[in-house]
Write a protein that holds these residues in place. Structure first.
Motif, PDB file in Angstrom:
ATOM      1  N   GLY A   1       0.704  -1.157  -0.027  1.00  0.00           N
ATOM      2  CA  GLY A   1       0.187  -0.094   0.060  1.00  0.00           C
ATOM      3  C   GLY A   1       0.833   1.242  -0.026  1.00  0.00           C
ATOM      4  O   GLY A   1       0.608   2.261  -0.738  1.00  0.00           O
ATOM      5  N   ILE A   2       2.040   1.396   0.811  1.00  0.00           N
ATOM      6  CA  ILE A   2       2.785   2.520   0.677  1.00  0.00           C
ATOM      7  C   ILE A   2       3.586   2.751  -0.523  1.00  0.00           C
ATOM      8  O   ILE A   2       3.678   3.727  -0.854  1.00  0.00           O
ATOM      9  CB  ILE A   2       4.108   2.118   1.930  1.00  0.00           C
ATOM     10  N   ILE A   3       3.531   1.509  -1.312  1.00  0.00           N
ATOM     11  CA  ILE A   3       4.237   1.718  -2.532  1.00  0.00           C
ATOM     12  C   ILE A   3       3.420   2.202  -3.536  1.00  0.00           C
ATOM     13  O   ILE A   3       3.611   3.068  -4.387  1.00  0.00           O
ATOM     14  CB  ILE A   3       5.121   0.407  -2.885  1.00  0.00           C
ATOM     15  N   THR A   4       2.423   1.497  -3.547  1.00  0.00           N
ATOM     16  CA  THR A   4       1.363   1.688  -4.758  1.00  0.00           C
ATOM     17  C   THR A   4       0.377   2.873  -4.712  1.00  0.00           C
ATOM     18  O   THR A   4       0.237   3.248  -5.442  1.00  0.00           O
ATOM     19  CB  THR A   4       0.488   0.294  -4.981  1.00  0.00           C
ATOM     20  N   LEU A   5       0.233   3.249  -3.379  1.00  0.00           N
ATOM     21  CA  LEU A   5      -0.949   4.357  -3.141  1.00  0.00           C
ATOM     22  C   LEU A   5      -0.331   5.671  -3.812  1.00  0.00           C
ATOM     23  O   LEU A   5      -1.256   6.444  -4.423  1.00  0.00           O
ATOM     24  CB  LEU A   5      -1.210   4.316  -1.693  1.00  0.00           C
ATOM     25  N   PRO A   6       0.836   6.030  -3.733  1.00  0.00           N
ATOM     26  CA  PRO A   6       1.196   7.377  -4.193  1.00  0.00           C
ATOM     27  C   PRO A   6       1.140   7.311  -5.848  1.00  0.00           C
ATOM     28  O   PRO A   6       0.806   8.232  -6.457  1.00  0.00           O
ATOM     29  CB  PRO A   6       2.801   7.617  -3.924  1.00  0.00           C
TER      30      PRO A   6
ATOM     31  N   GLY B   1       3.460   1.234 -10.567  1.00  0.00           N
ATOM     32  CA  GLY B   1       3.354   1.216  -9.014  1.00  0.00           C
ATOM     33  C   GLY B   1       3.258  -0.151  -8.512  1.00  0.00           C
ATOM     34  O   GLY B   1       3.897  -0.722  -7.333  1.00  0.00           O
ATOM     35  N   SER B   2       2.357  -1.118  -9.339  1.00  0.00           N
ATOM     36  CA  SER B   2       2.188  -2.392  -9.206  1.00  0.00           C
ATOM     37  C   SER B   2       3.573  -3.282  -9.278  1.00  0.00           C
ATOM     38  O   SER B   2       3.867  -4.254  -8.549  1.00  0.00           O
ATOM     39  CB  SER B   2       1.144  -2.877  -9.879  1.00  0.00           C
ATOM     40  N   VAL B   3       4.241  -3.028 -10.206  1.00  0.00           N
ATOM     41  CA  VAL B   3       5.478  -3.696 -10.522  1.00  0.00           C
ATOM     42  C   VAL B   3       6.561  -3.497  -9.307  1.00  0.00           C
ATOM     43  O   VAL B   3       7.107  -4.396  -8.858  1.00  0.00           O
ATOM     44  CB  VAL B   3       6.088  -3.150 -11.930  1.00  0.00           C
ATOM     45  N   ILE B   4       6.479  -2.182  -8.990  1.00  0.00           N
ATOM     46  CA  ILE B   4       7.481  -2.032  -7.987  1.00  0.00           C
ATOM     47  C   ILE B   4       7.160  -2.561  -6.609  1.00  0.00           C
ATOM     48  O   ILE B   4       7.724  -3.350  -5.800  1.00  0.00           O
ATOM     49  CB  ILE B   4       7.712  -0.475  -7.541  1.00  0.00           C
ATOM     50  N   GLY B   5       5.817  -2.477  -6.404  1.00  0.00           N
ATOM     51  CA  GLY B   5       5.226  -3.114  -5.236  1.00  0.00           C
ATOM     52  C   GLY B   5       5.371  -4.680  -5.141  1.00  0.00           C
ATOM     53  O   GLY B   5       5.867  -5.235  -4.124  1.00  0.00           O
ATOM     54  N   SER B   6       5.065  -5.428  -6.317  1.00  0.00           N
ATOM     55  CA  SER B   6       5.365  -6.658  -6.283  1.00  0.00           C
ATOM     56  C   SER B   6       6.613  -7.358  -6.352  1.00  0.00           C
ATOM     57  O   SER B   6       7.054  -8.239  -5.729  1.00  0.00           O
ATOM     58  CB  SER B   6       4.559  -7.170  -7.775  1.00  0.00           C
ATOM     59  N   THR B   7       7.720  -6.509  -6.974  1.00  0.00           N
ATOM     60  CA  THR B   7       8.995  -6.759  -6.946  1.00  0.00           C
ATOM     61  C   THR B   7       9.631  -6.805  -5.344  1.00  0.00           C
ATOM     62  O   THR B   7      10.404  -7.639  -5.112  1.00  0.00           O
ATOM     63  CB  THR B   7       9.905  -5.646  -7.484  1.00  0.00           C
ATOM     64  N   ILE B   8       8.792  -5.961  -4.468  1.00  0.00           N
ATOM     65  CA  ILE B   8       9.307  -6.050  -3.099  1.00  0.00           C
ATOM     66  C   ILE B   8       8.745  -7.129  -2.242  1.00  0.00           C
ATOM     67  O   ILE B   8       9.313  -7.903  -1.684  1.00  0.00           O
ATOM     68  CB  ILE B   8       9.177  -4.471  -2.606  1.00  0.00           C
TER      69      ILE B   8
END
Length: 329
Positions: free
Chosen positions: A230-235, A270-277
């Protein structure tokens, strides 16, 4: 990555993160490639298919039954295809990351190619397992709701709906209990090279007597992963709405068919970055929880120490690395 003894909750979570840090090229490379493939496919699906789907009827109290059914069907089809793509990608990532964690436990590096070589032969079984578990839960809840459904079919819709709702509650409880009991089936399948049903039985054996602990660790990991995601994808979601012009209005309207390419692409990044982490953390926690259960029930820590050539443990000759040994061997 972990002490070779029974693990605490914090050590399991820290071990998942430590594995990601120590083997970041392999771990983040796997999750990034999988996330890129998933989100690129989903964005193309949204841009070319979902963009033409009108779901406003779902929020319109004056819409006809036929319009609602058409909107619901279109939404379920596009959502189902996107969900299937994400499921397949997650299975591949989980399988490969489980192999990375199994090597990391012994302090051994693994390349992306080696992880794929180890995981590929068991992907179809893992897919079958992943589809079977929710199917079991749905069947259980369906059976529990069946009396209410039959009453509704007989003509008493309100009464039948109430009975079905009451019946679903115990079905949901049983389903949750079973899903936790079977939650270690995936690493058992990957690391012990078991079949689908043997992996389920293996998980049930490992979890026996520690249901609440396994549930607590899995729930805590899920909450932490959700918070991080949420922190990654919300912005990115807010940025997507801001950059797509009337994206905020379209978002509030609840009709994804009015979104533009800008919204899909930015939110997809945003979803790519969130899923990667988050993918490595989820896979790591499950794999390390499996290792912990085997340490507690079967003394796996002694086998791991021997495989890792830890001084003071007999059974592995000095200078013989036993590269084929994993926590599932």
């Amino acid at each position: 990555m972990i002490p070779l003894r029974p693990l605490g909750v914090g050590e399991i979570l820290d071990g998942a993160v430590s594995t990601m840090r120590a083997h970041w090229r392999t771990v983040l490379g796997i999750s990034l490639i999988v996330a890129l493939i998933i989100q690129t496919t989903v964005v193309l699906l949204q841009g070319f298919v979902l963009k033409g789907v009108d779901t406003t009827a779902l929020n319109d109290p004056n819409a006809s039954v036929q319009d609602v059914l058409n909107a619901l069907r279109s939404s379920l089809i596009t959502g189902g295809v996107a969900g299937l793509i994400e499921l397949l990608g997650t299975i591949v990532a989980t399988a490969m990351l489980t192999m990375v964690v199994s090597r990391a436990v012994l302090g051994r590096p693994v390349t992306t190619g080696e992880a794929w070589q180890d995981a590929a032969p068991r992907l179809l079984r893992l897919l079958g397992l992943t589809l079977l578990l929710p199917l079991i839960a749905l069947v259980i809840m369906g059976v529990c709701a069946l009396p209410g459904i039959l009453v509704a079919i007989a003509g008493s819709g309100v009464t039948g709906g109430g009975i079905a709702a009451i019946g679903i509650l115990p079905g949901a409880v049983v389903s949750i209990w079973l899903m936790v009991r079977f939650s270690l089936a995936s690493p058992a399948l990957m690391l012990e090279k078991q079949g689908i049903f043997k992996s389920i039985a293996r998980s049930a054996k490992l979890v026996r007597g520690s249901w609440w602990r396994v549930f607590g660790v899995q729930a805590l990991a899920a909450i932490l992963v959700s918070i991080v995601a949420g922190i990654i994808t919300l912005p990115f979601s807010f940025l997507a709405m801001a950059l797509s012009g009337d994206g905020g209005t379209n978002f509030l309207s609840g009709n994804p068919g009015t979104y533009g390419w800008t919204y899909f692409v930015v939110s997809g990044i945003g979803s790519v970055i969130g899923s990667t982490i988050t993918l490595p953390i989820s896979a790591g926690v499950t794999a390390l929880l499996y290792v912990d259960r085997r340490i507690r029930r079967e003394g796996l820590d002694i086998e791991l120490a021997r495989a890792a050539n830890v001084p003071g443990y007999a059974g592995t000759s000095a200078g013989t690395p036993a590269d084929s040994t994993t926590p599932g061997g």
